[in-house]
Design a protein around this motif. Structure first.
Motif, short mmCIF file in Angstrom:
data_model
loop_
_atom_site.label_atom_id
_atom_site.label_comp_id
_atom_site.label_asym_id
_atom_site.label_seq_id
_atom_site.Cartn_x
_atom_site.Cartn_y
_atom_site.Cartn_z
N THR A 77 0.74 -1.06 -0.14
CA THR A 77 0.05 0.02 -0.13
C THR A 77 0.87 1.28 0.12
O THR A 77 0.34 2.23 -0.26
N ALA A 78 2.10 1.02 0.46
CA ALA A 78 2.94 2.31 0.32
C ALA A 78 4.45 1.87 0.29
O ALA A 78 4.63 0.76 1.04
N SER A 79 5.55 2.38 0.00
CA SER A 79 6.75 2.01 -0.12
C SER A 79 7.63 3.24 -0.27
O SER A 79 7.38 4.20 -0.95
N TYR A 80 8.86 2.94 0.44
CA TYR A 80 9.77 4.24 0.31
C TYR A 80 11.13 3.38 0.13
O TYR A 80 11.69 2.84 1.04
N PRO A 81 11.63 3.57 -1.13
CA PRO A 81 13.09 3.04 -1.35
C PRO A 81 14.16 3.92 -0.63
O PRO A 81 13.94 5.11 -0.76
N ILE A 82 15.15 3.49 -0.13
CA ILE A 82 16.43 4.04 0.34
C ILE A 82 17.62 3.88 -0.34
O ILE A 82 17.86 2.70 -0.56
N PHE A 83 18.19 4.97 -0.82
CA PHE A 83 19.40 4.63 -1.62
C PHE A 83 20.65 5.24 -0.95
O PHE A 83 20.60 6.15 0.06
N ASN A 84 21.86 4.51 -1.14
CA ASN A 84 23.17 4.93 -0.44
C ASN A 84 23.35 6.17 -1.28
O ASN A 84 23.40 6.04 -2.67
N VAL A 85 24.13 7.07 -0.66
CA VAL A 85 24.53 8.52 -1.40
C VAL A 85 25.91 8.56 -0.57
O VAL A 85 25.92 8.59 0.59
N LEU A 86 26.92 8.77 -1.49
CA LEU A 86 28.34 8.72 -0.96
C LEU A 86 28.78 10.13 -1.29
O LEU A 86 28.08 11.00 -2.14
N THR A 87 30.11 10.36 -0.83
CA THR A 87 30.76 11.73 -1.22
C THR A 87 31.35 11.58 -2.73
O THR A 87 31.84 10.52 -3.05
N LYS A 88 31.32 12.61 -3.36
CA LYS A 88 31.92 12.78 -4.77
C LYS A 88 33.55 12.38 -4.75
O LYS A 88 34.00 12.96 -3.60
N LYS A 89 33.98 11.52 -5.52
CA LYS A 89 35.15 11.04 -5.45
C LYS A 89 36.53 12.38 -5.38
O LYS A 89 37.41 12.16 -4.60
#
Length: 194
Positions: free
Chosen positions: A49-61
């Motif tokens: 009925t509801a979903s929230y994907p969570i993404f890994n976000v890192l520092t720019k190289k």
């Protein structure tokens, strides 16, 4: 005239790249949901009925060698974070059976890594604010970064409910931050809490 044409063309190319990035992320979310359904007998995508994907976000190289003398605020480091290269970490999904924390297929492909609970405070918070995006900053599950209406902020569970916070509220150790978080000596680590 040429300048106007160039700006229009540049806008179209930028929008196309952004749309392609979102499409790739949606494909990743759909793939993980399909895998969860095939590995978990009680999980059915049509029941979500509801979903929230969570993404890994890192520092720019190019910024990984920067160090700080005192703990920065999130706003001070936002420009160093690479939102163009995201990795799907997990999906929080609600069905009539409960809240599912879906994390993907184990490396040996024998089973799917997930956790199911009757309730989940993070899910409740996300469902109450309806964010545009959710991230694990530095690939760490306890650095939850919310994006809503173009504004990004960290949250932390304080007094049994999630609230906006700063990096120092999550981990005040500047030496640890400079050594492990900001330069992204990243290892996926999942700990489940309700």
């Amino acid at each position: 005239m040429k300048r106007t044409y160039f700006l229009i063309l540049l806008s179209i190319v930028s929008l196309s790249a952004f749309t392609q990035q979102i499409s790739e992320q949606e494909k990743g979310v759909n793939k993980m949901m399909e895998q969860a359904e095939s590995y978990i007998p009680d999980f059915h995508r049509k029941s979500v009925t509801a979903s929230y994907p969570i993404f890994n976000v890192l520092t720019k190289k190019e910024y990984r060698k920067i160090t700080f003398s005192q703990m920065p605020t999130y706003n001070q480091i936002d420009k160093y974070i690479d939102f163009d290269h995201l990795e799907l970490d997990c999906i929080l999904a609600k069905t009539p059976e409960g809240i599912w924390d879906l994390s993907g297929v184990y490396d040996n492909y024998d089973s799917f890594y997930y956790y199911k609970s009757a309730n989940n405070k993070l899910f409740d918070y996300l469902d109450s604010i309806k964010p545009d995006r959710v991230y694990h900053l530095f690939g760490q599950y306890y650095f939850v970064l919310i994006e809503k209406n173009g504004h990004r902020y960290l949250i932390k569970e304080i007094n049994k409910q999630y609230q906006p916070c700063e990096i120092v509220d999550i981990d005040p150790e500047i030496a640890y931050f400079n050594t492990w978080y900001f330069p992204n000596k990243y290892k996926k680590l999942r700990v489940y809490t309700n």
